[in-house]
Design a protein around this motif. Structure first.
Motif: not given
Length: 302
Positions: A216-226
């Protein structure tokens, strides 16, 4: 005879209390660095003179509690948050009782880890890393929630970015194949560099096993970049028995992870990020191009 019965009853009560003590968890607040330690020295009831002695005493306390069979949690003690806690609750900050009361609240809201006998030089970095991960998680979840809906299509921008990031993570793990995979996502934000790390084990028979919290943390950080259209990236290191580790990389562009070439991966790993000076290649490691994930760019929302 009556005195003997009283003595036996007293010993029985003490034994019962010791057994109950083992069932009562403890929380130990830890001042992890010299700066925080110095900040607490302004209180007269905080009687330690130097950080090194303080850390030795903390470690001795942890070992003592463990020897008694007490489950102990170590919590990162923040002097600024402690001062705010005392001001908000009307507590005297120069009081051991106030410090104890504050320490008991940290695991619910702050960084804390279970003590399992680790030496402090292992425990302290783990505790600090937990605090950084927690702060990153809180930052990105608030950021994604505050983006609102797209003015053109009405789609929730944060949710759309999260869904795209989830698809990209799944594609990364599928393309990586069997092995133990370590992924790092790096996204430059307004005030800091957002980082998330993830380890996944893929035997080849089933999908890669991922810790839900790390995922969840990894996806959230990547989502912030997107969502923010930041020029971030992802690196992947795969370890399989009997073969060299393999390093792959991607850059984030319009919601898509674009594979880096082998030369770009080599350059990224073999260049000092602070000075720009070249670094020696790591022994026993192969630098490879990123995989084509088969997921194209997404529409961006503002």
């Amino acid at each position: 005879m009556a005195h003997s019965d009283h003595t036996r009853q007293t010993e029985t009560d003490r034994t019962r209390r010791r057994r109950l003590r083992r069932e009562v968890p403890s929380t130990v607040g830890l001042l992890a660095d010299e700066q925080d330690f110095t900040a607490m020295r302004r209180y007269d009831t905080f009687t330690f003179d130097d950080h090194a002695t303080y850390l030795r005493q903390i470690e001795a306390l942890l070992r003592s509690l463990t020897a008694q069979g007490v489950h102990t949690t170590v919590a990162l003690f923040d002097p600024d948050e402690y001062a705010e806690f005392c001001a908000a609750g009307g507590h005297d900050p120069d009081s051991t009782a106030s410090r104890s009361r504050f320490t008991a609240t940290i695991p619910a809201t702050g960084a804390a880890v279970a003590y399992t006998g680790q030496p402090l030089d292992t425990l302290v970095p783990l505790l600090i890393n937990t605090a950084v991960r927690k702060a990153t998680w809180e930052y990105v979840t608030a950021l994604l929630a505050d983006l609102g809906d797209c003015a053109d299509c009405g789609q929730d921008i944060g949710r759309a970015a999260f869904d795209q990031a989830s698809r990209l993570l799944f594609a990364l793990l599928e393309a990586a194949g069997p092995g133990t995979h370590h992924l790092v996502c790096s996204i430059p934000a307004a005030d800091e560099q957002l980082l998330a790390a993830l380890q996944a084990d893929h035997t080849g028979d089933t999908s890669a096993a991922v810790d839900p919290e790390e995922g969840a943390e990894f996806v959230s950080v990547l989502a912030a970049g997107i969502a923010l259209e930041r020029p971030g990236g992802v690196v992947l290191r795969t370890t399989t028995p009997g073969t060299p580790d393999r390093l792959h990389g991607w850059r984030l562009l319009h919601g898509h992870l674009v594979p880096l070439t082998e030369a770009e991966v080599f350059s990224a790993y073999c260049t000092d990020a602070d000075t720009g000076e070249p670094l020696s290649p790591e022994s026993g490691v192969e630098y490879r191009a990123g995989h084509d994930l088969g997921i194209g760019p997404t529409d961006t929302h503002h």
